[in-house]
Design an enzyme around this catalytic site. Structure first.
Site, PDB file in Angstrom:
ATOM      1  CE1 TYR A   3      16.526 -19.146 -11.527  1.00  0.00           C
ATOM      2  CE2 TYR A   3      15.464 -20.886 -10.267  1.00  0.00           C
ATOM      3  CZ  TYR A   3      16.608 -20.237 -10.688  1.00  0.00           C
ATOM      4  OH  TYR A   3      17.823 -20.691 -10.273  1.00  0.00           O
ATOM      5  NE  ARG A   9      15.375 -31.275  11.459  1.00  0.00           N
ATOM      6  CZ  ARG A   9      14.619 -31.805  12.433  1.00  0.00           C
ATOM      7  NH1 ARG A   9      13.405 -31.329  12.675  1.00  0.00           N
ATOM      8  NH2 ARG A   9      15.063 -32.795  13.163  1.00  0.00           N
ATOM      9  CG  ASP A  29       9.957 -15.973  -7.440  1.00  0.00           C
ATOM     10  OD1 ASP A  29      10.586 -15.042  -6.899  1.00  0.00           O
ATOM     11  OD2 ASP A  29      10.502 -16.993  -7.891  1.00  0.00           O
ATOM     12  CE  LYS A  31      19.201 -16.104  -7.701  1.00  0.00           C
ATOM     13  NZ  LYS A  31      17.911 -16.579  -8.224  1.00  0.00           N
TER      14      LYS A  31
HETATM   15  C1  LIG Z   1      17.188 -17.797  -8.287  1.00  0.00           C
HETATM   16  C2  LIG Z   1      15.726 -17.785  -8.358  1.00  0.00           C
HETATM   17  C3  LIG Z   1      14.973 -18.787  -7.731  1.00  0.00           C
HETATM   18  C4  LIG Z   1      15.598 -19.985  -7.038  1.00  0.00           C
HETATM   19  O1  LIG Z   1      16.334 -19.611  -5.921  1.00  0.00           O
HETATM   20  P1  LIG Z   1      17.629 -20.401  -5.392  1.00  0.00           P
HETATM   21  O2  LIG Z   1      18.070 -19.591  -4.235  1.00  0.00           O
HETATM   22  O3  LIG Z   1      18.613 -20.440  -6.515  1.00  0.00           O
HETATM   23  O4  LIG Z   1      17.180 -21.769  -5.026  1.00  0.00           O
HETATM   24  C5  LIG Z   1      13.595 -18.692  -7.799  1.00  0.00           C
HETATM   25  N1  LIG Z   1      12.988 -17.673  -8.449  1.00  0.00           N
HETATM   26  C6  LIG Z   1      13.671 -16.702  -9.065  1.00  0.00           C
HETATM   27  C7  LIG Z   1      12.947 -15.608  -9.751  1.00  0.00           C
HETATM   28  C8  LIG Z   1      15.071 -16.724  -9.039  1.00  0.00           C
HETATM   29  O5  LIG Z   1      15.741 -15.753  -9.665  1.00  0.00           O
END
Ligand SMILES: *Cc1c(COP(=O)(O)O)cnc(C)c1O
Length: 394
Positions: free
Chosen positions: A106, A53, A179, A204
Site C-alpha cells: 500500500y 485515551r 496487513d 475499508k
Molecule cells: C488504506 C490502507 C492502509 C492505510 O489505512 P488508513 O486507514 O488509510 O490509514 C493500509 N493498508 C492497506 C492495504 C490499505 O488499503
C-alpha cells in the site's frame, strides 16, 4: 448445552465484546462519548476506566471483537490504519533495526517505511513477497525484526504464502506482520497460518460504508519469536503512550460494520467474480489481476489460505495509460475515488492516485492499470457502466 465447536464468524462478529449494556440493557454497545470517568475514591476505577485515551468502553468492545475475529490474544483500535502500523513499528523496532517490506505495498505503508521509519534509523529492504526465497535473501538475521506482508496486495493483487513466510521469518528471529485489509478476517485468518500480528485499515471492508477512518492491530495468542513474547503488552503501552486511538464514535461505526462483514464479503466476492468474467472477455483488456483466476500466479496459495478471493480487481488496458485515465473518468455509476471496501463501487487509476507517492521507486505501478473496489450493488448495473466506459476509451 455447550458444545466444543467454536462459534462461527458472524456469531462472533455480532456478539464478541458486545454483551447487552449492564445498566440499561441496551442491545447495542453505546457510544461512550466521554473523556474521563468518575472514580469511586482515589484510584477506585469502575471497570478499569479512567481516561479515554487509555481505555474507553466503546473502543474496548471493538477491540475485543477484532481480537475474536482474528482469533488473536489482543486487539487494538486506532485512529487510522497507518496509526496502527506506526504503533506496531514503534513498539517492536528501534534504530539500527531492519524491515523487509513488499514490492507492492500500500502506497502509504511504503511512504511510512521509506520516509518516517527510515528517518528514525529503521532501514528496510523491498522484496517480492510471492517469492519466498527472495524474502529469505532480503532478511538480515539478527537485524531484521519484522517481515511485512500484504496478501492479496495493493494494487497488483499478488499473493504471498503466509505459512511459508512465517516459517522463514521465525527462523531468522523476525516476526511476520500481515496487513489483512484486502482479504478481511472473514476471508483469511493469518494468525492461524503462523503470522504474529495482523493489521487492518478498518476504513475499508471492516467499516464497510465509507464513513469512517480507522485501524486495527491484533496480536497472536502466541508469537513465533521468544524475544517478542510481550508484543501485545508493548503495543498496549505504545497505543496509550503515543495516543493515536480510535474515538468512541469511530469505534462504534467499525463495530457496526463488522456485524455484516461476512454477508457483505460474500456479495463483494460474487460481484467481483462476475466482473472478472466480463473483463476477461473484453477486447480492450490486456490482463485481469484477480487471485481467483486459475492463471493467476498465486491462485493455488490463495485457494489454500483464503475462503474466497475478495472484492478487489485490477486490470490493464491494451491502449495504455491515456486510455486508462479516460476510462476511469468515463464511468457514471462507479465512483472515481481512492479508498476501497465500501458498499459502493469505486474505480481508480493507481499510478496517478493511490500510488502516486511511490512513482520513481521500486514500487511504481504500470500506467495502464485500473483498480476496482467492487461494491455490493446489482452487478448487471456495474457491468453495463464499465462496458460503456471501455467501449469508448479502452
Ligand atoms: C488504506 C490502507 C492502509 C492505510 O489505512 P488508513 O486507514 O488509510 O490509514 C493500509 N493498508 C492497506 C492495504 C490499505 O488499503
Amino acid at each position: 448445552m455447550t458444545t466444543q465447536r467454536p462459534r462461527g464468524f458472524s456469531t462472533t462478529a455480532i456478539h464478541a465484546g458486545q454483551e447487552a449494556d449492564e445498566s440499561t440493557g441496551a442491545v447495542v454497545t453505546p457510544i461512550y462519548q466521554v473523556s474521563t470517568f468518575k472514580q469511586d475514591g482515589v484510584g477506585g476505577l469502575r471497570g478499569g476506566y479512567e481516561y479515554s485515551r487509555s481505555a474507553n468502553p466503546t473502543r474496548a468492545a471493538l477491540e475485543e471483537c477484532l481480537a475474536a475475529l482474528e482469533r488473536g490474544s489482543r486487539g487494538f483500535a486506532f485512529a487510522s490504519g497507518l496509526a496502527g502500523q506506526d504503533c506496531v513499528v514503534r513498539s517492536l523496532v528501534g534504530p539500527g533495526d531492519h524491515l523487509v517490506v513488499p514490492t507492492d505495498a500500500y502506497g502509504g505503508t511504503y511512504r511510512y517505511v521509506n520516509r518516517v521509519a527510515r528517518a528514525h534509523g529503521v532501514e528496510h529492504t523491498v522484496a517480492p513477497m510471492a517469492d519466498v526465497a527472495a524474502v529469505q535473501a532480503a532478511i538480515e538475521p539478527g537485524r531484521t525484526k519484522l517481515v511485512w506482508v500484504e496478501t492479496p496486495s495493493n494494487p497488483l493483487l499478488g499473493v504471498a504464502d503466509i505459512a511459508a513466510l512465517a516459517a522463514v521469518a521465525h527462523e531468522a528471529g523476525a516476526l511476520l506482520v500481515v496487513d489483512n485489509t484486502f482479504a478481511t478476517s472473514y476471508l483469511q485468518q493469518p494468525l492461524a497460518l503462523g503470522a504474529d500480528i495482523v493489521t487492518h485499515s478498518t476504513t475499508k471492508y471492516a467499516g464497510g460504508h465509507s464513513d469512517v477512518v480507522g485501524g486495527a492491530v491484533v496480536v497472536a495468542q502466541e508469537v513465533g519469536v521468544a524475544a517478542y513474547a510481550d508484543a501485545a503488552e508493548r503495543i498496549a503501552f505504545h497505543q496509550n503512550a503515543i495516543g493515536a486511538v480510535s474515538g468512541p464514535f469511530d469505534a462504534w461505526l467499525v463495530l457496526r460494520g463488522l456485524k455484516t462483514l461476512a454477508v457483505r464479503m460474500e456479495r463483494h466476492c460474487d460481484n467481483a467474480e462476475r466482473i472478472v468474467e466480463f473483463l476477461s472477455g473484453h477486447d480492450a483488456v490486456s490482463q485481469v489481476l484477480y487471485p481467483g483466476l486459475a492463471g493467476h500466479a498465486g491462485h493455488e496459495v490463495a485457494a489454500r489460505q483464503m475462503r474466497r478471493f475478495g472484492g478487489m480487481v485490477s486490470f490493464r488496458l491494451r491502449r495504455g495509460e491515456d486510455a486508462a485515465v479516460k476510462a476511469c473518468a468515463a464511468v457514471s455509476l462507479w465512483t472515481l475515488g481512492e479508498s476501497l471496501g465500501g458498499v459502493e463501487s469505486l474505480i481508480e487509476h493507481p499510478g496517478r492516485m493511490t500510488h502516486a507517492s511511490v512513482v520513481g521507486t521500486a514500487l511504481e505501478v504500470p500506467g495502464d492499470l485500473i483498480r476496482l473496489s467492487v461494491g455490493i450493488e446489482d452487478v448487471e448495473d456495474l457491468i453495463d457502466d464499465l462496458r460503456e466506459a471501455l467501449d469508448i476509451h479502452g
